[in-house]
Design a protein around this motif. Structure first.
Motif, PDB file in Angstrom:
ATOM      1  N   ALA A   1      -5.994  -2.451   6.438  1.00 11.61           N
ATOM      2  CA  ALA A   1      -7.242  -1.984   5.843  1.00 11.61           C
ATOM      3  C   ALA A   1      -8.413  -2.651   6.545  1.00 11.61           C
ATOM      4  O   ALA A   1      -8.293  -3.753   7.077  1.00 11.61           O
ATOM      5  CB  ALA A   1      -7.264  -2.305   4.350  1.00 11.61           C
TER       6      ALA A   1
ATOM      7  N   SER B   1      -2.753   4.497   3.284  1.00 12.57           N
ATOM      8  CA  SER B   1      -3.719   4.773   2.223  1.00 12.57           C
ATOM      9  C   SER B   1      -4.683   3.616   2.008  1.00 12.57           C
ATOM     10  O   SER B   1      -5.721   3.784   1.359  1.00 12.57           O
ATOM     11  CB  SER B   1      -2.977   5.078   0.916  1.00 12.57           C
ATOM     12  OG  SER B   1      -2.081   6.166   1.087  1.00 12.57           O
ATOM     13  N   ALA B   2      -4.362   2.435   2.540  1.00 14.07           N
ATOM     14  CA  ALA B   2      -5.260   1.289   2.406  1.00 14.07           C
ATOM     15  C   ALA B   2      -6.504   1.439   3.262  1.00 14.07           C
ATOM     16  O   ALA B   2      -7.524   0.804   2.995  1.00 14.07           O
ATOM     17  CB  ALA B   2      -4.528   0.007   2.795  1.00 14.07           C
TER      18      ALA B   2
ATOM     19  N   ASP C   1      -9.620   3.586   5.448  1.00 16.16           N
ATOM     20  CA  ASP C   1     -10.699   4.461   4.992  1.00 16.16           C
ATOM     21  C   ASP C   1     -10.609   5.866   5.559  1.00 16.16           C
ATOM     22  O   ASP C   1     -11.559   6.654   5.422  1.00 16.16           O
ATOM     23  CB  ASP C   1     -12.054   3.842   5.355  1.00 16.16           C
ATOM     24  CG  ASP C   1     -12.402   2.655   4.470  1.00 16.16           C
ATOM     25  OD1 ASP C   1     -11.737   2.469   3.431  1.00 16.16           O
ATOM     26  OD2 ASP C   1     -13.339   1.910   4.822  1.00 16.16           O
TER      27      ASP C   1
ATOM     28  N   LEU D   1      -3.125  -5.474  -5.501  1.00 12.14           N
ATOM     29  CA  LEU D   1      -3.772  -4.165  -5.431  1.00 12.14           C
ATOM     30  C   LEU D   1      -4.651  -3.939  -6.650  1.00 12.14           C
ATOM     31  O   LEU D   1      -4.379  -4.428  -7.747  1.00 12.14           O
ATOM     32  CB  LEU D   1      -2.728  -3.066  -5.353  1.00 12.14           C
ATOM     33  CG  LEU D   1      -1.918  -2.948  -4.052  1.00 12.14           C
ATOM     34  CD1 LEU D   1      -0.798  -1.932  -4.212  1.00 12.14           C
ATOM     35  CD2 LEU D   1      -2.822  -2.555  -2.885  1.00 12.14           C
TER      36      LEU D   1
ATOM     37  N   THR E   1       0.875  -1.166   0.000  1.00  9.08           N
ATOM     38  CA  THR E   1       0.000   0.000   0.000  1.00  9.08           C
ATOM     39  C   THR E   1       0.914   1.218   0.000  1.00  9.08           C
ATOM     40  O   THR E   1       2.077   1.128  -0.417  1.00  9.08           O
ATOM     41  CB  THR E   1      -0.951  -0.014   1.216  1.00  9.08           C
ATOM     42  OG1 THR E   1      -1.837   1.108   1.141  1.00  9.08           O
ATOM     43  CG2 THR E   1      -0.207   0.010   2.534  1.00  9.08           C
TER      44      THR E   1
ATOM     45  N   ASN F   1     -12.298  -3.710  -4.805  1.00  6.15           N
ATOM     46  CA  ASN F   1     -11.135  -2.849  -4.996  1.00  6.15           C
ATOM     47  C   ASN F   1     -10.194  -3.095  -3.823  1.00  6.15           C
ATOM     48  O   ASN F   1     -10.450  -2.667  -2.705  1.00  6.15           O
ATOM     49  CB  ASN F   1     -11.550  -1.381  -5.046  1.00  6.15           C
ATOM     50  CG  ASN F   1     -10.369  -0.457  -5.273  1.00  6.15           C
ATOM     51  OD1 ASN F   1      -9.319  -0.878  -5.762  1.00  6.15           O
ATOM     52  ND2 ASN F   1     -10.518   0.802  -4.905  1.00  6.15           N
TER      53      ASN F   1
ATOM     54  N   GLN G   1      -8.545  -3.265  -8.784  1.00  4.54           N
ATOM     55  CA  GLN G   1      -9.870  -3.837  -9.017  1.00  4.54           C
ATOM     56  C   GLN G   1      -9.907  -4.459 -10.402  1.00  4.54           C
ATOM     57  O   GLN G   1      -9.983  -3.755 -11.411  1.00  4.54           O
ATOM     58  CB  GLN G   1     -10.947  -2.751  -8.884  1.00  4.54           C
ATOM     59  CG  GLN G   1     -12.376  -3.261  -8.880  1.00  4.54           C
ATOM     60  CD  GLN G   1     -13.356  -2.166  -8.501  1.00  4.54           C
ATOM     61  OE1 GLN G   1     -13.175  -1.000  -8.849  1.00  4.54           O
ATOM     62  NE2 GLN G   1     -14.410  -2.527  -7.785  1.00  4.54           N
TER      63      GLN G   1
ATOM     64  N   THR H   1      -7.194  -2.551  -1.557  1.00  9.48           N
ATOM     65  CA  THR H   1      -6.320  -1.417  -1.241  1.00  9.48           C
ATOM     66  C   THR H   1      -5.069  -1.828  -0.472  1.00  9.48           C
ATOM     67  O   THR H   1      -4.199  -0.989  -0.244  1.00  9.48           O
ATOM     68  CB  THR H   1      -7.087  -0.361  -0.423  1.00  9.48           C
ATOM     69  OG1 THR H   1      -7.526  -0.954   0.810  1.00  9.48           O
ATOM     70  CG2 THR H   1      -8.294   0.152  -1.202  1.00  9.48           C
ATOM     71  N   GLN H   2      -5.004  -3.099  -0.051  1.00  7.00           N
ATOM     72  CA  GLN H   2      -3.819  -3.594   0.651  1.00  7.00           C
ATOM     73  C   GLN H   2      -3.497  -4.981   0.118  1.00  7.00           C
ATOM     74  O   GLN H   2      -4.250  -5.930   0.331  1.00  7.00           O
ATOM     75  CB  GLN H   2      -4.056  -3.646   2.153  1.00  7.00           C
ATOM     76  CG  GLN H   2      -2.856  -4.151   2.958  1.00  7.00           C
ATOM     77  CD  GLN H   2      -3.063  -4.020   4.448  1.00  7.00           C
ATOM     78  OE1 GLN H   2      -3.380  -2.943   4.944  1.00  7.00           O
ATOM     79  NE2 GLN H   2      -2.893  -5.110   5.175  1.00  7.00           N
TER      80      GLN H   2
END
Length: 678
Positions: free
Chosen positions: A256, A643-644, A646, A519, A232, A324, A521, A326-327
């Protein structure tokens, strides 16, 4: 559990809802080789193994065997202490005030014929009794004269050497939160030491604070170079605790949160692609899974869609959910369906980094909930985890004894009865907790698992918990929560019932397994596809055959650590002499004493969007991880995230934490929202 605030020898506990005052940095125990409590004088050559027994190896830094990079000073298999390399003749000091319980100093220096010289002493501190031991000591190098002698924190007690089971001059240091030496634990993992920062060299384990200084964000990778995959990233200004430097920083990594994908939107429409797509003639329905985890669960994701999508069995239609991610890394995947489902042999095809895996399950119809808790009308367990608060006070008293399990135990008090049905053999865990207003043993309720609605068909009985009982077959079972001895010991309680992973039950998150995802989607590397074509019929002959596409959940498996570059302009170590830092660590584990000895005793805790247990979960952490904290609000502690997650920052309840240097964090009055608060 209350937050653990460490002072020199006193552990201060603050209620999670109470305003928190400044705390002196440190836990009750100091360094064994410096009266000034410095851990950076000697290199750590071998850490405590937190994956005990033969097989994998792990240690408090977040490293595990198989990691793409590790550096030096990590654990070796089943190591029950921490080794520090040092020259023979190094003075050693008591880590707390206590009493010698065992010693030996007769073995000649450099003699390796047996266990060597040692001193073991007990330290009562912070409501615990620590057992501390130093091994491989010098001949005639133990200063206290005998068992029973007092030791004083910071006073010299021994001289190091190389005696016993040793391949070179070093100190083997062990500590346990119990009497005896068979319960060794890792004080760094559990936050028992008074210093929260130390550094030896560029490859050894350490505890320092780092900050992302580059504009934008900094990539966080699986290993200490750009050749390793990105996990991430972290935004500029984010601060983390580093546990090793190997040209890069190994940081404790907040995870995340779990995320759910639903086929229907909150407004009632069909969710667009991505994340949801379908083929064939699916129909919208108001039917909706009631799957939910109890408040405080790290993976809780309340469902918000207005209904679901279904299809009559007999076709070849598909429904697909594409997350999606994120991590990067392992995620446990779950599916859920409403009580109106009725289809045998539904395939959930999981697409992941390793290819595809087909999980065939039955979408079992739900059992209507309700009941009053009597034998004639039991409470119905219609989902898992099932969590309900009831009371034996005023309940019917019919069964005064149970057999064959529990035979000879006089219950003689009121009972409440529950019923559940499973479609396949599985395991069940039943747990009862009592409120502080009705403490055990003054008030006492027992749990009984019954094979039928009869007290003479008792399969298992325990005071508080029946763990992982293997149900022998599909069918209906009962639980009796009964007051021990008499009605005067009746009390309120909370009952929690869970089943084995993958148990097929409506209104529940049913595990499809754990898989690695990259990482982004993409349906090519991350998806769950529901296939109607494999359905073989119905589960219940009295209901219409239906396959549902309702929701799936992707829950990251916490990665304890990862790496980012220490290059100039990218990140920097924080100078705590000029910028004091508050740090917190996750103390909560599966033990009542928060003294985990193995990673298997770890638990995940939620990180919330606000200092409120009812706010959204924006990340999660696990036992032993440490984070930098910049604000305190009514017993909640704000930490930086990646950033992973919310949100750029999130809040952890103090009931889960050990805390250092709280005075360096800004104290915020309850209800006040500061600039930059997520």
């Amino acid at each position: 559990m209350k937050p653990l605030h460490f002072a020199a020898l006193t552990l201060v506990s603050l209620a999670a809802g109470a305003a928190a005052g400044p705390a002196t940095p440190g836990g009750p125990l100091s360094s064994p080789y410096s009266p000034a409590d410095s851990w950076d004088a000697y290199r750590m050559t071998a850490a405590f193994d937190l994956a005990r027994g033969a097989g994998p190896i792990s240690d408090w830094t977040g490293w595990s065997s198989g990691d793409v990079t590790g550096g030096s000073g990590h654990a070796y298999d089943d190591h029950s202490g921490t080794d520090f390399g040092m020259a023979n003749g190094t003075p050693l000091y008591a880590v707390g005030n206590g009493t010698v319980t065992a010693l030996r100093e007769s073995v000649p220096n450099d003699d390796h014929s047996d266990t060597g010289n040692y001193i073991i002493y007990s330290v009562p501190a912070s409501g615990r009794t620590f057992t501390v031991n130093n091994w491989h000591l010098s001949q005639n190098g133990v200063l206290p004269p005998s068992v029973g002698s007092a030791v004083t924190q910071g006073a010299q007690i021994a001289i190091s050497d190389n005696t016993g089971n040793s391949t070179g001059p070093h100190l083997h240091f062990g500590v346990a939160n119990a009497s005896g030496t068979g319960n060794y634990a890792c004080g760094f993992h559990n936050g028992w030491f008074s210093q929260d920062e130390f550094y030896y060299d560029a490859t050894r384990p350490c505890l320092v604070f780092t900050e992302v200084t580059t504009a934008g964000s900094l990539n966080i990778r699986e290993g200490a170079s750009t050749s390793h995959s990105i996990v991430t990233s972290a935004p500029q200004g984010a601060r983390f605790v580093a546990s090793q430097r190997n040209t890069w920083w190994r940081i404790f990594l907040p995870s995340a949160p779990a995320r759910a994908l639903e086929s229907r939107t909150p407004g009632g429409g069909v969710t667009a692609a991505p994340p949801y797509a379908e083929t064939g003639a699916w129909t919208s329905s108001a039917d909706k899974s009631a799957a939910d985890d109890p408040p405080g669960s790290a993976n809780r994701v309340p469902l918000a869609g207005a209904g679901s999508r279904f299809n009559a069995i007999g076709g070849t239609d598909t429904a697909q959910f594409v997350p999606n991610i994120t991590q990067r890394g392992a995620h446990e995947v779950f599916a859920t369906w409403p009580a109106q489902a009725n289809a045998r042999g539904v395939t959930c095809r999981v697409t992941h980094l390793g290819g595809t895996t087909d999980v065939v399950l039955d979408q079992v119809p739900g059992t209507p909930g309700g009941g009053s808790g009597t034998q004639a009308d039991p409470y119905v367990i219609d989902r898992y985890p099932y969590v309900a608060s009831h009371t034996t006070i005023g309940g019917p008293s019919v069964w005064n004894s149970y057999s064959p399990a529990g035979s000879g135990t006089p219950e003689n008090g009121p009972e409440r009865v529950y019923r559940f049905t499973v479609d396949d053999p599985t395991t069940v865990t039943i747990a009862v907790t009592q409120p502080a207003s009705h403490p055990y043993p003054a008030y006492d309720v027992d749990v009984h698992l019954l094979g039928s609605l009869s007290n003479t068909n008792c399969l298992a009985r325990n005071d508080f918990t029946i763990s992982n009982y293997a149900l022998p077959s599909a069918g209906t079972y009962y639980i009796a929560v009964d007051t021990y001895q008499n009605a005067s010991r009746a009390c309120p309680y909370t009952l929690t019932v869970t089943f084995g992973a993958g148990t097929e039950m409506a209104n529940s998150w049913v595990s499809l397994g754990t898989y690695d995802f990259p990482l982004g989607q993409s349906a090519a590397t991350g998806a769950v596809t529901i296939l109607e074509s494999t359905v073989t019929g119905t589960v219940s002959g009295s209901l219409p055959g239906r396959v549902y596409a309702d929701a799936v959940r992707f829950a990251p498996v916490v990665r304890r650590s990862a790496w980012f570059s220490d290059g100039a302009g990218l990140s920097a170590r924080i100078n705590t002499a000029s910028t004091p830092v508050c740090s917190v660590g996750i103390a909560t584990d599966r033990n009542t004493g928060s003294d985990a000895r193995d990673f298997s005793e770890s638990v995940e805790v939620p990180i919330h969007a606000a200092p409120d247990a009812n706010s959204a979960v924006v990340g999660k952490a696990i036992t032993g991880q440490r984070f930098v904290c910049d604000q305190v609000n009514s017993g909640w502690y704000r930490v930086w995230l990646t950033s992973a997650c919310d949100a750029p920052q999130g809040w952890i309840s103090g009931q889960h934490l050990f805390i250092y240097n709280e005075g360096a964090a800004q104290s915020v009055p309850s209800g006040m929202v500061m600039f930059g608060q997520p």
